[in-house]
Design an enzyme around this catalytic site. Structure first.
Site, PDB file in Angstrom:
ATOM      1  CG  ASN A   9      80.807  48.957  12.188  1.00 52.11           C
ATOM      2  OD1 ASN A   9      80.445  50.137  12.965  1.00 52.11           O
ATOM      3  ND2 ASN A   9      79.877  48.399  11.382  1.00 52.11           N
ATOM      4  CE  LYS A  11      78.616  45.499  13.560  1.00 54.19           C
ATOM      5  NZ  LYS A  11      78.194  44.158  13.250  1.00 54.19           N
ATOM      6  CG  HIS A  97      76.751  47.621   8.488  1.00 50.89           C
ATOM      7  ND1 HIS A  97      76.259  46.551   8.926  1.00 50.89           N
ATOM      8  CD2 HIS A  97      78.271  47.101   8.894  1.00 50.89           C
ATOM      9  CE1 HIS A  97      76.694  45.581   9.598  1.00 50.89           C
ATOM     10  NE2 HIS A  97      77.846  45.914   9.539  1.00 50.89           N
ATOM     11  CD  GLU A  99      74.758  45.229  12.233  1.00 48.55           C
ATOM     12  OE1 GLU A  99      75.259  46.367  12.738  1.00 48.55           O
ATOM     13  OE2 GLU A  99      75.423  44.057  12.487  1.00 48.55           O
ATOM     14  CD  GLU A 169      80.892  43.986   7.301  1.00 49.26           C
ATOM     15  OE1 GLU A 169      81.612  44.144   8.230  1.00 49.26           O
ATOM     16  OE2 GLU A 169      79.476  44.672   7.453  1.00 49.26           O
ATOM     17  N   GLY A 175      78.415  38.776  13.479  1.00 49.75           N
ATOM     18  CA  GLY A 175      78.212  38.488  14.732  1.00 49.75           C
ATOM     19  C   GLY A 175      77.485  37.124  15.155  1.00 49.75           C
ATOM     20  CB  SER A 209      82.378  35.786  12.777  1.00 50.02           C
ATOM     21  OG  SER A 209      81.098  36.014  13.413  1.00 50.02           O
TER      22      SER A 209
HETATM   23  P1  13P Z   1      81.179  40.962  13.700  1.00 49.46           P
HETATM   24  O1  13P Z   1      82.617  40.915  13.523  1.00 49.46           O
HETATM   25  O2  13P Z   1      80.873  41.192  15.207  1.00 49.46           O
HETATM   26  O3  13P Z   1      80.853  39.946  13.045  1.00 49.46           O
HETATM   27  O4  13P Z   1      80.727  42.302  12.973  1.00 49.46           O
HETATM   28  C1  13P Z   1      81.120  42.511  11.560  1.00 49.46           C
HETATM   29  C2  13P Z   1      80.621  43.806  11.008  1.00 49.46           C
HETATM   30  O5  13P Z   1      79.207  43.928  10.881  1.00 49.46           O
HETATM   31  C3  13P Z   1      81.214  44.801  10.854  1.00 49.46           C
HETATM   32  O6  13P Z   1      80.807  45.915  10.127  1.00 49.46           O
END
Ligand code: 13P
Length: 248
Positions: A9, A11, A97, A99, A169, A175, A209
């Site tokens: 992903n 982003k 997601h 976010e 997640e 992150g 992560s």
């Molecule tokens: P990270 O791997 O950067 O922690 O992000 C995970 C994520 O949100 C994948 O959708």
């Protein structure tokens, strides 16, 4: 047995030119992907065209999108529909997601509408669920995830449920460099599989992560069928490291 899926992903990272540059490095490596591992990337909408062009004729890297509207067309300024994604050869679409839940008013109801539209048009939705730090600390992780699952999959037949992908997640792990303990991730993901009928062969991905260094420990768990990777999917070498760690 669910198939293993390693999905990136991206982003809000990479222009079309940067996407093409990534694939110029990554695609030649696909010859060494383990045969039983599916691999996909989900670039931003504006880079899907560039990705589709590079992926033409390749069958080892699938194309995903990070969102979709549930309506097929209409007065929805700034939105993107399923037929628009289909035109670029997108097959996976991430829904819910954290976010988008936290920053873009994504709620369980809209996740459910999106999942239904995607299934009706032949896509594979990747429905993401996960608890916040506060929910984990107050002991409401399992209840929160069960509620996201039941709402997100509401009204689906067992046959439709069998066509989706799920992603666990934990919000606090995204992150932050702090991944969920593999045994705890496996526990939560086992509960996810048990909470709705039809999930026996559905891949459940871990996200938060995941890196080449911790991927083997996570992907070695019985209920962890793959990864949804953010930061480590932006570089061909680290993404490849995770794909290789997924080897059975
Ligand atoms: P990270 O791997 O950067 O922690 O992000 C995970 C994520 O949100 C994948 O959708």
């Amino acid at each position: 047995m669910p198939r293993t899926l390693i999905a990136g992903n991206w982003k809000m990272h990479k222009t079309g030119a940067e996407t093409a540059a990534f694939l110029d490095v990554f695609l030649p490596l696909s010859a060494s992907f383990p045969a039983d591992v599916d691999v996909a990337i989900a670039p931003p909408f504006t880079a899907l065209g560039a990705a589709a062009e590079r992926l033409r004729g390749h069958n080892r890297v699938g194309l995903g999108a990070q969102n979709v509207h549930w309506e097929l067309q209409g007065a929805y300024t700034g939105e993107i529909s399923a037929p628009m994604l289909a035109e670029h050869g997108v097959t996976y679409v991430i829904v819910g997601h954290s976010e988008r839940r936290a920053q873009c008013n994504e709620v369980d109801l809209t996740c459910n509408l999106k999942v239904k539209t995607l299934l009706a048009h032949g896509f594979t939705p990747i429905l993401a669920v996960g608890e916040t730090f506060e929910e984990r600390n107050t002991g409401s992780t399992d209840a929160r995830i069960a509620s996201q699952m039941h709402s997100g999959l509401k009204g689906l037949s067992e046959a439709d449920v069998a066509r989706i992908v799920l992603a666990y997640e934990p919000v606090w792990a995204i992150g932050t460099g702090q991944n969920c303990d593999p045994l705890e991730a496996d526990r939560v993901m086992g509960n996810m599989r048990a909470c709705v009928e039809g999930l026996r062969n559905v891949p459940i991905l871990y996200g938060g992560s995941m890196k080449p260094e911790n991927a083997r420990g996570l992907l070695g768990q019985p209920d962890v069928d793959g990864g949804l990777i953010g930061g480590a999917a932006l570089k061909a070498e680290s993404f490849l490291g995770i794909v290789e760690a997924a080897k059975a």
